[in-house]
Design a protein around this motif. Structure first.
Motif, PDB file in Angstrom:
ATOM      1  N   LYS A   2     115.411 -28.299 -29.080  1.00  0.00           N
ATOM      2  CA  LYS A   2     115.242 -26.959 -29.617  1.00  0.00           C
ATOM      3  C   LYS A   2     115.182 -25.938 -28.487  1.00  0.00           C
ATOM      4  CE  LYS A   2     110.443 -28.239 -30.126  1.00  0.00           C
ATOM      5  NZ  LYS A   2     109.368 -28.536 -31.029  1.00  0.00           N
ATOM      6  N   ILE A   3     115.707 -24.742 -28.747  1.00  0.00           N
ATOM      7  CA  ILE A   3     115.644 -23.638 -27.790  1.00  0.00           C
ATOM      8  C   ILE A   3     114.522 -22.711 -28.243  1.00  0.00           C
ATOM      9  CG2 ILE A   3     116.891 -21.717 -26.731  1.00  0.00           C
ATOM     10  CD1 ILE A   3     117.990 -24.489 -25.987  1.00  0.00           C
ATOM     11  N   LEU A   4     113.583 -22.442 -27.341  1.00  0.00           N
ATOM     12  CA  LEU A   4     112.401 -21.652 -27.667  1.00  0.00           C
ATOM     13  C   LEU A   4     112.352 -20.382 -26.833  1.00  0.00           C
ATOM     14  CD1 LEU A   4     109.789 -24.565 -27.573  1.00  0.00           C
ATOM     15  CD2 LEU A   4     110.868 -23.584 -29.609  1.00  0.00           C
ATOM     16  N   ASP A   5     111.590 -19.389 -27.316  1.00  0.00           N
ATOM     17  CA  ASP A   5     111.326 -18.226 -26.472  1.00  0.00           C
ATOM     18  C   ASP A   5     110.320 -18.654 -25.398  1.00  0.00           C
ATOM     19  OD1 ASP A   5     108.539 -17.790 -27.367  1.00  0.00           O
ATOM     20  OD2 ASP A   5     109.460 -17.122 -29.246  1.00  0.00           O
ATOM     21  N   GLN A   6     110.146 -17.817 -24.397  1.00  0.00           N
ATOM     22  CA  GLN A   6     109.344 -18.201 -23.236  1.00  0.00           C
ATOM     23  C   GLN A   6     107.893 -18.526 -23.610  1.00  0.00           C
ATOM     24  OE1 GLN A   6     109.402 -15.314 -20.080  1.00  0.00           O
ATOM     25  NE2 GLN A   6     108.933 -16.847 -18.542  1.00  0.00           N
ATOM     26  N   GLN A   7     107.285 -17.761 -24.490  1.00  0.00           N
ATOM     27  CA  GLN A   7     105.891 -17.991 -24.860  1.00  0.00           C
ATOM     28  C   GLN A   7     105.719 -19.339 -25.566  1.00  0.00           C
ATOM     29  OE1 GLN A   7     104.127 -14.908 -27.231  1.00  0.00           O
ATOM     30  NE2 GLN A   7     102.243 -16.035 -27.539  1.00  0.00           N
ATOM     31  N   ASN A   8     106.553 -19.631 -26.541  1.00  0.00           N
ATOM     32  CA  ASN A   8     106.460 -20.904 -27.260  1.00  0.00           C
ATOM     33  C   ASN A   8     106.831 -22.085 -26.367  1.00  0.00           C
ATOM     34  OD1 ASN A   8     105.520 -19.959 -29.763  1.00  0.00           O
ATOM     35  ND2 ASN A   8     107.584 -19.307 -30.315  1.00  0.00           N
ATOM     36  N   PHE A   9     107.729 -21.857 -25.422  1.00  0.00           N
ATOM     37  CA  PHE A   9     108.114 -22.902 -24.474  1.00  0.00           C
ATOM     38  C   PHE A   9     106.909 -23.310 -23.628  1.00  0.00           C
ATOM     39  CE2 PHE A   9     109.858 -24.345 -20.401  1.00  0.00           C
ATOM     40  CZ  PHE A   9     110.756 -25.303 -20.830  1.00  0.00           C
ATOM     41  N   LEU A  10     106.154 -22.316 -23.151  1.00  0.00           N
ATOM     42  CA  LEU A  10     104.977 -22.616 -22.337  1.00  0.00           C
ATOM     43  C   LEU A  10     103.893 -23.308 -23.151  1.00  0.00           C
ATOM     44  CD1 LEU A  10     104.803 -19.376 -20.177  1.00  0.00           C
ATOM     45  CD2 LEU A  10     105.551 -21.658 -19.463  1.00  0.00           C
ATOM     46  N   VAL A  11     103.742 -22.940 -24.408  1.00  0.00           N
ATOM     47  CA  VAL A  11     102.775 -23.614 -25.281  1.00  0.00           C
ATOM     48  C   VAL A  11     103.185 -25.072 -25.478  1.00  0.00           C
ATOM     49  CG1 VAL A  11     101.880 -23.714 -27.647  1.00  0.00           C
ATOM     50  CG2 VAL A  11     102.027 -21.518 -26.458  1.00  0.00           C
ATOM     51  N   GLU A  12     104.462 -25.307 -25.711  1.00  0.00           N
ATOM     52  CA  GLU A  12     104.986 -26.664 -25.911  1.00  0.00           C
ATOM     53  C   GLU A  12     104.807 -27.523 -24.658  1.00  0.00           C
ATOM     54  OE1 GLU A  12     107.158 -29.647 -28.133  1.00  0.00           O
ATOM     55  OE2 GLU A  12     106.509 -27.683 -28.817  1.00  0.00           O
ATOM     56  N   SER A  13     104.830 -26.888 -23.494  1.00  0.00           N
ATOM     57  CA  SER A  13     104.752 -27.622 -22.229  1.00  0.00           C
ATOM     58  C   SER A  13     103.402 -28.285 -21.998  1.00  0.00           C
ATOM     59  CB  SER A  13     105.045 -26.683 -21.055  1.00  0.00           C
ATOM     60  OG  SER A  13     106.332 -26.164 -21.186  1.00  0.00           O
ATOM     61  N   GLY A  14     102.332 -27.677 -22.447  1.00  0.00           N
ATOM     62  CA  GLY A  14     101.016 -28.271 -22.254  1.00  0.00           C
ATOM     63  C   GLY A  14     100.315 -27.731 -21.029  1.00  0.00           C
ATOM     64  N   ILE A  15      99.365 -28.493 -20.535  1.00  0.00           N
ATOM     65  CA  ILE A  15      98.522 -28.091 -19.413  1.00  0.00           C
ATOM     66  C   ILE A  15      99.075 -28.673 -18.118  1.00  0.00           C
ATOM     67  CG2 ILE A  15      96.190 -28.228 -18.442  1.00  0.00           C
ATOM     68  CD1 ILE A  15      95.232 -28.598 -21.366  1.00  0.00           C
ATOM     69  N   ARG A  16      99.185 -27.840 -17.112  1.00  0.00           N
ATOM     70  CA  ARG A  16      99.744 -28.267 -15.828  1.00  0.00           C
ATOM     71  C   ARG A  16      98.809 -29.223 -15.098  1.00  0.00           C
ATOM     72  NH1 ARG A  16     102.244 -24.614 -10.943  1.00  0.00           N
ATOM     73  NH2 ARG A  16     102.664 -26.379  -9.624  1.00  0.00           N
ATOM     74  N   GLU A  86     113.584 -37.766 -22.070  1.00  0.00           N
ATOM     75  CA  GLU A  86     113.890 -37.206 -23.382  1.00  0.00           C
ATOM     76  C   GLU A  86     113.762 -35.692 -23.249  1.00  0.00           C
ATOM     77  OE1 GLU A  86     111.891 -37.033 -27.808  1.00  0.00           O
ATOM     78  OE2 GLU A  86     111.462 -38.749 -26.535  1.00  0.00           O
ATOM     79  N   SER A  87     114.807 -34.964 -23.593  1.00  0.00           N
ATOM     80  CA  SER A  87     114.764 -33.504 -23.524  1.00  0.00           C
ATOM     81  C   SER A  87     114.135 -32.972 -24.806  1.00  0.00           C
ATOM     82  CB  SER A  87     116.171 -32.941 -23.345  1.00  0.00           C
ATOM     83  OG  SER A  87     116.706 -33.378 -22.113  1.00  0.00           O
ATOM     84  N   LEU A  88     113.063 -32.219 -24.655  1.00  0.00           N
ATOM     85  CA  LEU A  88     112.305 -31.729 -25.801  1.00  0.00           C
ATOM     86  C   LEU A  88     112.678 -30.307 -26.197  1.00  0.00           C
ATOM     87  CD1 LEU A  88     108.778 -32.985 -24.707  1.00  0.00           C
ATOM     88  CD2 LEU A  88     110.374 -34.096 -26.277  1.00  0.00           C
ATOM     89  N   ALA A  89     112.816 -29.417 -25.206  1.00  0.00           N
ATOM     90  CA  ALA A  89     113.062 -28.012 -25.508  1.00  0.00           C
ATOM     91  C   ALA A  89     113.703 -27.320 -24.308  1.00  0.00           C
ATOM     92  CB  ALA A  89     111.754 -27.310 -25.861  1.00  0.00           C
ATOM     93  N   GLY A  90     114.301 -26.195 -24.590  1.00  0.00           N
ATOM     94  CA  GLY A  90     114.908 -25.377 -23.546  1.00  0.00           C
ATOM     95  C   GLY A  90     114.491 -23.935 -23.708  1.00  0.00           C
ATOM     96  N   CYS A  91     114.597 -23.181 -22.624  1.00  0.00           N
ATOM     97  CA  CYS A  91     114.224 -21.767 -22.634  1.00  0.00           C
ATOM     98  C   CYS A  91     115.201 -21.025 -21.722  1.00  0.00           C
ATOM     99  CB  CYS A  91     112.793 -21.598 -22.143  1.00  0.00           C
ATOM    100  SG  CYS A  91     112.239 -19.895 -22.051  1.00  0.00           S
ATOM    101  N   LYS A  92     115.733 -19.917 -22.231  1.00  0.00           N
ATOM    102  CA  LYS A  92     116.614 -19.077 -21.425  1.00  0.00           C
ATOM    103  C   LYS A  92     115.904 -17.761 -21.166  1.00  0.00           C
ATOM    104  CE  LYS A  92     120.607 -21.310 -23.350  1.00  0.00           C
ATOM    105  NZ  LYS A  92     121.785 -21.241 -24.167  1.00  0.00           N
ATOM    106  N   VAL A  93     115.729 -17.452 -19.891  1.00  0.00           N
ATOM    107  CA  VAL A  93     114.995 -16.236 -19.510  1.00  0.00           C
ATOM    108  C   VAL A  93     115.943 -15.051 -19.463  1.00  0.00           C
ATOM    109  CG1 VAL A  93     113.557 -15.165 -17.759  1.00  0.00           C
ATOM    110  CG2 VAL A  93     113.423 -17.617 -18.149  1.00  0.00           C
TER     111      VAL A  93
END
Length: 93
Positions: A2-16, A86-93
């Motif tokens: 799935k392609i997400l906006d930047q905010q949702n992409f960071l939420v999906e990424s989790g904690i660094r 496994e590719s989960l999501a993408g984000c285009k800035v």
């Protein structure tokens, strides 16, 4: 993937998780949000980072287009042998 906006992409990424050695994945292929398959390289971009979880998630900047970032997840066999990304999501800035 799935392609997400930047905010949702960071939420999906989790904690660094800082200072994690990801060099063991060098040369392993992953499907990029740009539509191509690239070889993982720990040194692709400083934004490569690992997030928490049993299977690590990593944000990887596309080597062909620095405006595209892909969230990939490691997949293991028997919890110890690396199998693939496994590719989960993408984000285009």
């Amino acid at each position: 993937m799935k392609i997400l906006d930047q905010q949702n992409f960071l939420v999906e990424s989790g904690i660094r998780v800082p200072n994690r050695d990801m060099s063991t994945y060098n040369g392993k292929p992953f499907e990029c949000a740009c539509g191509q398959t690239h070889q993982f390289s720990f040194f692709i971009d400083y934004r490569n980072l690992a997030t928490n979880g049993a299977n690590a998630k990593m944000m990887v900047t596309c080597p062909s287009n620095s405006n595209i970032t892909t969230l990939i997840k490691t997949k293991y066999k028997f919890f110890i042998i690396f199998d693939r990304f496994e590719s989960l999501a993408g984000c285009k800035v």
